[in-house]
Scaffold this motif. Structure first.
Motif, PDB file in Angstrom:
ATOM      1  N   PRO A 240      15.527  13.315-105.008  1.00 35.23           N
ATOM      2  CA  PRO A 240      16.522  12.241-104.846  1.00 35.23           C
ATOM      3  C   PRO A 240      17.538  12.512-103.738  1.00 35.23           C
ATOM      4  O   PRO A 240      18.037  13.629-103.591  1.00 35.23           O
ATOM      5  N   SER A 275      13.352   8.559-105.893  1.00 40.71           N
ATOM      6  CA  SER A 275      14.641   7.853-105.932  1.00 40.71           C
ATOM      7  C   SER A 275      15.263   7.664-104.546  1.00 40.71           C
ATOM      8  O   SER A 275      16.425   8.022-104.331  1.00 40.71           O
ATOM      9  N   SER A 277      17.065   5.591-102.886  1.00 37.95           N
ATOM     10  CA  SER A 277      17.895   4.391-102.972  1.00 37.95           C
ATOM     11  C   SER A 277      18.362   3.914-101.603  1.00 37.95           C
ATOM     12  O   SER A 277      18.627   2.724-101.401  1.00 37.95           O
ATOM     13  N   GLU A 280      16.470   0.888 -99.977  1.00 37.24           N
ATOM     14  CA  GLU A 280      16.469  -0.459-100.553  1.00 37.24           C
ATOM     15  C   GLU A 280      16.878  -1.491 -99.503  1.00 37.24           C
ATOM     16  O   GLU A 280      17.942  -1.392 -98.880  1.00 37.24           O
ATOM     17  N   ASN A 301      11.194   5.499-108.945  1.00 38.66           N
ATOM     18  CA  ASN A 301      12.521   5.480-109.580  1.00 38.66           C
ATOM     19  C   ASN A 301      13.610   4.966-108.656  1.00 38.66           C
ATOM     20  O   ASN A 301      14.621   5.633-108.408  1.00 38.66           O
ATOM     21  N   CYS A 302      13.399   3.775-108.126  1.00 34.67           N
ATOM     22  CA  CYS A 302      14.407   3.165-107.255  1.00 34.67           C
ATOM     23  C   CYS A 302      14.272   1.653-107.324  1.00 34.67           C
ATOM     24  O   CYS A 302      13.318   1.111-107.889  1.00 34.67           O
ATOM     25  N   GLN A 303      15.241   0.970-106.755  1.00 35.37           N
ATOM     26  CA  GLN A 303      15.196  -0.482-106.657  1.00 35.37           C
ATOM     27  C   GLN A 303      14.672  -0.870-105.282  1.00 35.37           C
ATOM     28  O   GLN A 303      15.106  -0.331-104.269  1.00 35.37           O
ATOM     29  N   VAL A 329       9.746   1.764-110.351  1.00 34.09           N
ATOM     30  CA  VAL A 329      10.188   0.679-109.455  1.00 34.09           C
ATOM     31  C   VAL A 329      10.044  -0.635-110.222  1.00 34.09           C
ATOM     32  O   VAL A 329       8.935  -1.044-110.569  1.00 34.09           O
TER      33      VAL A 329
END
Length: 478
Positions: A240, A275, A277, A280, A301-303, A329
């Motif tokens: 991450p 992750s 992030s 995004e 494990n992220c948007q 996701v």
């Protein structure tokens, strides 16, 4: 009564020679090649330093796989070998026997030592030995820098004694030593120290980079130029990346510093981002910078935005993927056609697909079943952590029945297994399992499946094929 295997004449000759270290040293110029590896092992284990040094000066092989002799390198024996190399590098004319051009400190040389010590069950035919004792002219030996291979694992904030001594030795001899590292793992170390370490390494030798600690986005941006110099990098794994509040104004700049290095990575095959992030809404910045098709892509494990998924499904460099991991996701709010298009892009080559905890429901899964049924190379598939009904799971089993290589299937316990309050009801789960087994039996193909109430329990733990269909229940209590 057990019969002990008598020692080989080769071993007896080496032991006898080492009883008199002066004789051993003087005999090296005329020693048969077959005696060098067992004699070196005896000298190394017995810490006969002078013999060890002399053997380095007359080593008749291109490579000395020292890492294969020691589980954890210690400064003592390494220092003896390095001191011998100092003398060797300073010589204008070397011993007629010496072919040494590579010191290998990785744990990869056990086969070499086993073969020459007689431990290999295949024996040691001359044809097997020939490639090891390569011939090089004296002029080439003198001009070519000595290559030192090592896998670097930075586990602490500071270097251990072994790496400290090795890096000091290399730094003093930069013109005549090339320090080559193919695998770099970073668990914990300040970026300033990491940069000092990598300043002594031939960065274009690095093939695998694994970062196992949490970095700030600014730290990744600092590391990015070094990453860009790793022109032979094949695998990149990042844990991450944290974007702190004070970094938000510079986030776009830091992302560009990272993604702009990808055009220089001509050999990248595996990309794993945990992750991420910071990507995004700008995943396309990275995807359009990829130079060659990937074998494995993991973004977990992220948007992601709908635009990100659109760019992913349209990226030309994912059309040959063997592994795709989008676990964690959330795909609930996206048009299911996007995932369908993505699967159609990779259907010809995909072998592993992980869609755990993606918020996939019946509607989304039903939309991708036609594309999924055309992934004929698929071997491993996980949907754990999604909420699916018994009805859609029956359809899933039917669509995947025609995939000839599918051997590891990880599916969630059906929605009907739970009470209105979300508690798992084992009786209902057992009944549903029996019903699914009947479905598989009717499909006529033996299968082994994990049925789990939690995310995938064992990606690497394969179940055995049965003559009859088999569902393995794996659930968490409480």
């Amino acid at each position: 009564m057990s019969v002990q295997t008598p020692p080989r004449l080769l071993d007896l000759a080496g032991t006898s020679l080492l009883r008199d270290e002066d004789s051993a040293v003087s005999a090296l110029e005329y020693l048969p090649t077959e005696l060098f590896p067992p004699l070196f092992m005896e000298a190394f284990q017995g810490r006969r330093i002078e013999t060890l040094k002399a053997m380095v000066h007359a080593w008749p092989f291109v490579r000395l796989p020292l890492g294969g002799l020691i589980d954890m390198p210690h400064v003592g024996p390494l220092q003896a070998v390095l001191e011998a190399l100092d003398v060797l590098l300073a010589q204008k004319v070397r011993s007629r026997r010496c072919k040494l051009r590579v010191l290998d400190l990785r744990d990869t040389g056990q086969n070499f030592w086993r073969m020459w010590s007689g431990a290999s069950i295949h024996g040691c035919s001359s044809s097997r030995r020939a490639p090891v004792a390569e011939h090089t002219s004296r002029t080439q030996q003198h001009l070519a820098p000595l290559k030192v291979f090592i896998d670097i694992c930075l586990k602490k904030r500071t270097l251990d004694n072994f790496l400290t001594y090795l890096f000091w030795w290399v730094e003093q001899r930069k013109d005549s030593i090339h320090l080559c590292c193919k695998k770099l793992k970073i668990f914990a170390m300040p970026m300033e120290n990491i940069m000092k370490v990598l300043s002594m390494v031939q960065l274009d030798c690095i093939q695998e980079v694994q970062v196992n600690c949490v970095w700030h986005l600014s730290t990744l941006a600092t590391f990015a130029p070094l990453l860009g110099e790793m022109s032979n990098l094949q695998s990149l794994i990042l844990s991450p990346i944290v974007v702190s509040a004070f970094e938000e104004q510079q986030q776009k700049q830091h992302v560009v510093q990272f993604t702009s290095q990808f055009p220089r990575l001509d050999h990248l095959q595996d990309l794993h981002l945990e992750s991420p992030s910071f990507l995004e809404g700008c995943l396309d910045q990275m995807l359009r910078c990829l130079k060659t098709p990937l074998d494995n892509l993991s973004i977990t494990n992220c948007q992601l935005t709908e635009s990100d998924l659109t760019h992913l499904s349209q990226c030309p460099n994912i059309c040959q993927l063997k592994g795709l991991d989008l676990s964690g996701v959330t795909l609930t709010d996206f048009s299911p056609e996007l995932l369908q298009v993505l699967l159609e892009q990779v259907a010809a080559t995909l072998q592993e697909l992980n869609l755990e905890q993606c918020g996939i429901g019946d509607f989304q899964l039903e939309s991708i079943l036609p594309a999924l049924s055309h992934c004929f190379q698929l071997r491993t598939f996980s949907l754990c952590g999604n909420l699916l009904s018994k009805t859609i799971m029956e359809k899933l089993l039917s669509h995947t029945a025609g995939l000839p290589h599918l051997s590891d299937e990880f599916y969630p316990a059906p929605r009907e297994s739970y009470s209105p309050h979300g508690a798992l009801h084992l009786g209902r789960l057992a009944q549903l399992r029996d019903g699914l087994i009947e479905i598989m039996r009717d499909l006529g193909r033996p299968r082994a499946i994990w049925l789990s109430s939690s995310p995938c329990p064992h990606w690497s733990n394969k179940t055995f094929y049965q003559e009859e269909p088999f569902l393995y229940l794996c659930y968490t209590s409480g």
